[in-house]
Write a protein that holds these residues in place. Structure first.
Motif, PDB file in Angstrom:
ATOM      1  N   VAL A   1     -36.350  -3.822   3.150  1.00  0.00           N
ATOM      2  CA  VAL A   1     -35.886  -3.649   1.778  1.00  0.00           C
ATOM      3  C   VAL A   1     -35.902  -4.990   1.061  1.00  0.00           C
ATOM      4  O   VAL A   1     -35.761  -6.046   1.675  1.00  0.00           O
ATOM      5  N   LYS A   2     -36.076  -4.917  -0.234  1.00  0.00           N
ATOM      6  CA  LYS A   2     -35.989  -6.106  -1.092  1.00  0.00           C
ATOM      7  C   LYS A   2     -34.944  -5.813  -2.156  1.00  0.00           C
ATOM      8  O   LYS A   2     -35.112  -4.914  -2.983  1.00  0.00           O
ATOM      9  N   VAL A   3     -33.827  -6.525  -2.094  1.00  0.00           N
ATOM     10  CA  VAL A   3     -32.734  -6.300  -3.031  1.00  0.00           C
ATOM     11  C   VAL A   3     -32.930  -7.177  -4.264  1.00  0.00           C
ATOM     12  O   VAL A   3     -33.035  -8.405  -4.154  1.00  0.00           O
ATOM     13  N   GLY A   4     -32.988  -6.548  -5.426  1.00  0.00           N
ATOM     14  CA  GLY A   4     -33.171  -7.304  -6.656  1.00  0.00           C
ATOM     15  C   GLY A   4     -34.416  -8.161  -6.599  1.00  0.00           C
ATOM     16  O   GLY A   4     -35.513  -7.697  -6.288  1.00  0.00           O
ATOM     17  N   GLU A   5     -34.268  -9.458  -6.846  1.00  0.00           N
ATOM     18  CA  GLU A   5     -35.390 -10.382  -6.814  1.00  0.00           C
ATOM     19  C   GLU A   5     -35.469 -11.127  -5.489  1.00  0.00           C
ATOM     20  O   GLU A   5     -36.192 -12.114  -5.373  1.00  0.00           O
ATOM     21  N   GLY A   6     -34.722 -10.649  -4.487  1.00  0.00           N
ATOM     22  CA  GLY A   6     -34.713 -11.314  -3.197  1.00  0.00           C
ATOM     23  C   GLY A   6     -35.974 -11.092  -2.397  1.00  0.00           C
ATOM     24  O   GLY A   6     -36.924 -10.442  -2.842  1.00  0.00           O
ATOM     25  N   SER A   7     -35.986 -11.622  -1.176  1.00  0.00           N
ATOM     26  CA  SER A   7     -37.124 -11.469  -0.268  1.00  0.00           C
ATOM     27  C   SER A   7     -36.914 -10.242   0.610  1.00  0.00           C
ATOM     28  O   SER A   7     -35.777  -9.822   0.863  1.00  0.00           O
ATOM     29  N   PRO A   8     -38.000  -9.631   1.109  1.00  0.00           N
ATOM     30  CA  PRO A   8     -37.863  -8.478   1.999  1.00  0.00           C
ATOM     31  C   PRO A   8     -37.118  -8.839   3.275  1.00  0.00           C
ATOM     32  O   PRO A   8     -37.342  -9.894   3.861  1.00  0.00           O
TER      33      PRO A   8
ATOM     34  N   GLY B   1     -44.901   1.450  -7.223  1.00  0.00           N
ATOM     35  CA  GLY B   1     -44.768   0.092  -6.723  1.00  0.00           C
ATOM     36  C   GLY B   1     -44.365  -0.929  -7.766  1.00  0.00           C
ATOM     37  O   GLY B   1     -44.266  -2.114  -7.453  1.00  0.00           O
ATOM     38  N   LEU B   2     -44.127  -0.501  -8.999  1.00  0.00           N
ATOM     39  CA  LEU B   2     -43.723  -1.419 -10.066  1.00  0.00           C
ATOM     40  C   LEU B   2     -42.206  -1.592  -9.981  1.00  0.00           C
ATOM     41  O   LEU B   2     -41.440  -0.770 -10.473  1.00  0.00           O
ATOM     42  N   ASP B   3     -41.783  -2.702  -9.370  1.00  0.00           N
ATOM     43  CA  ASP B   3     -40.388  -2.807  -8.969  1.00  0.00           C
ATOM     44  C   ASP B   3     -39.420  -2.933 -10.129  1.00  0.00           C
ATOM     45  O   ASP B   3     -39.696  -3.578 -11.139  1.00  0.00           O
ATOM     46  N   ARG B   4     -38.278  -2.281  -9.946  1.00  0.00           N
ATOM     47  CA  ARG B   4     -37.138  -2.282 -10.866  1.00  0.00           C
ATOM     48  C   ARG B   4     -37.538  -1.931 -12.295  1.00  0.00           C
ATOM     49  O   ARG B   4     -37.194  -2.610 -13.249  1.00  0.00           O
ATOM     50  N   THR B   5     -38.236  -0.838 -12.418  1.00  0.00           N
ATOM     51  CA  THR B   5     -38.605  -0.306 -13.729  1.00  0.00           C
ATOM     52  C   THR B   5     -37.459   0.552 -14.264  1.00  0.00           C
ATOM     53  O   THR B   5     -36.928   1.403 -13.560  1.00  0.00           O
TER      54      THR B   5
END
Length: 368
Positions: free
Chosen positions: A118-125, A174-178
């Protein structure tokens, strides 16, 4: 349960699949696949009539708590040349619900997954552990070691009204946090869970939901979670299309109850009547089409043709209302069922059972 029109209810709507797996049949885009002219990921607002107001506030409060879920999946496929293994990557959405690193997503997002990141917010997987999943409500629980994200609040979904603003944050294609925005279009819908049983009390919204949104939060104007975006109706019979403005979210009150069970031992139990029902029309009741042999309803003497009008003091004017009434109980509860047979009102006492892992032909489309 009423019959559906030729429009397709796409269960794996929100899972974008990369690789040779059979699923939603949608290739997920990653940031590197997108055109350089695209706005940065995590900064999109689609169909948002209040993009400069409520939508912006909701995104500011909730965006960093939304999770990009990636599941590595291996499946056996059969061909004329024998059985072969195919592997792929399914992507969906989740959100953080506490400071212990607990994440909620849809069960179908991580189904048969070998590994989940998982990748939380703008963090790393980071690697995630599957705490448990419940196919009857399409809810799964993950946990990570990183506990930095602000948890989202689960609202009381019984207080949601039609016409209220609704906001979805997820990872479509795959467009994250839309972020997408709309309204609560209807309440008390009923959809089919991955194991064939019915999920009651579902929230309908016109906020755009697409493959990759699965497991993401549906939020109110105060950035509280009112549901988990789970399914959509597509505009074509193949079930391969995208958003047409009809999406469904499992209500947050259902999430609360299931999460509490999953945290205990990784499983969830649900009450079971053992009857397939349809709407009688005009809110007259839930008409029994068939009962499961040896099931709770059959043991209590209920049979096909009975019109169920009340369960433990709760009116059951439709199949969906009967499902909700059963869902409000636990396995082993004894309930009083009012019904009509041959024009005569009668009463039966039913000891509810435990819902099996998957629905039989009799159960499908009926109550749990």
């Amino acid at each position: 349960m009423t019959r559906r029109s030729p429009a397709s209810l796409l269960l794996l709507l929100c899972v974008a699949v990369i690789g040779g797996l059979v699923g939603a049949g949608v290739v997920a885009l990653t940031d590197s696949d997108a055109d350089s002219d695209d706005p940065p990921a995590g900064a999109r607002v689609e169909d948002a009539p209040e993009a400069g107001g409520a939508a912006e506030r909701v995104y500011d409060r909730a965006g960093d708590s939304v999770v990009f879920v990636t599941a590595q999946v291996t499946q056996d496929t059969t061909s004329p040349f024998g059985t072969e293994q195919s592997s792929g990557e399914a992507t969906g959405t989740g959100f953080v619900i506490d400071r212990a690193g607990t994440i909620v997503t849809n069960a179908h997002v991580i189904e048969q997954a070998d590994d989940v990141t998982v990748k939380v917010g703008e963090g790393s997987p980071v690697a995630a552990r599957v705490v448990g999943s419940d196919a009857s409500t399409d809810i799964a629980l993950l946990r990570i070691a990183d506990r930095a994200a602000e948890p989202l609040t689960l609202a009381d979904s019984d207080e949601v009204d039609v016409g209220e603003a609704a906001f979805a944050i997820g990872n479509p294609y795959g467009l994250d946090r839309t972020l997408t925005a709309g309204v609560v279009s209807a309440l008390q819908r009923q959809i089919t869970a991955p194991n064939g049983f019915s999920i009651s009390g579902v929230i309908q919204t016109d906020a755009a939901i697409n493959p990759g949104n699965s497991g993401g939060p549906l939020l109110d104007a105060d950035a509280r979670v009112v549901g988990i975006t789970s399914q959509i109706i597509t505009g074509d019979s193949s079930g391969s299309g995208g958003n047409v403005g009809i999406g469904f979210a499992v209500p947050s009150n259902t999430v609360k109850g299931v999460v509490a069970q999953l945290e205990e031992d990784g499983t969830a139990e649900h009450a079971y009547l053992g009857a397939q029902t349809t709407d009688a029309g005009d809110d007259d009741g839930a008409l029994v089409a068939e009962v499961t042999d040896g099931g709770p309803a059959a043991r209590a003497g209920l049979r096909a043709g009975d019109l169920l009008t009340e369960l433990d003091g709760r009116d059951t004017g439709s199949a969906a209302e009967l499902t909700a009434a059963v869902d409000a109980h636990a396995p082993g509860d004894r309930v009083r069922v009012e019904y009509e047979r041959g024009g005569r009102e009668q009463t039966a006492t039913v000891t509810l059972g435990t819902q099996p892992e998957s629905a039989t032909t009799t159960d499908a489309g009926g109550v749990p």
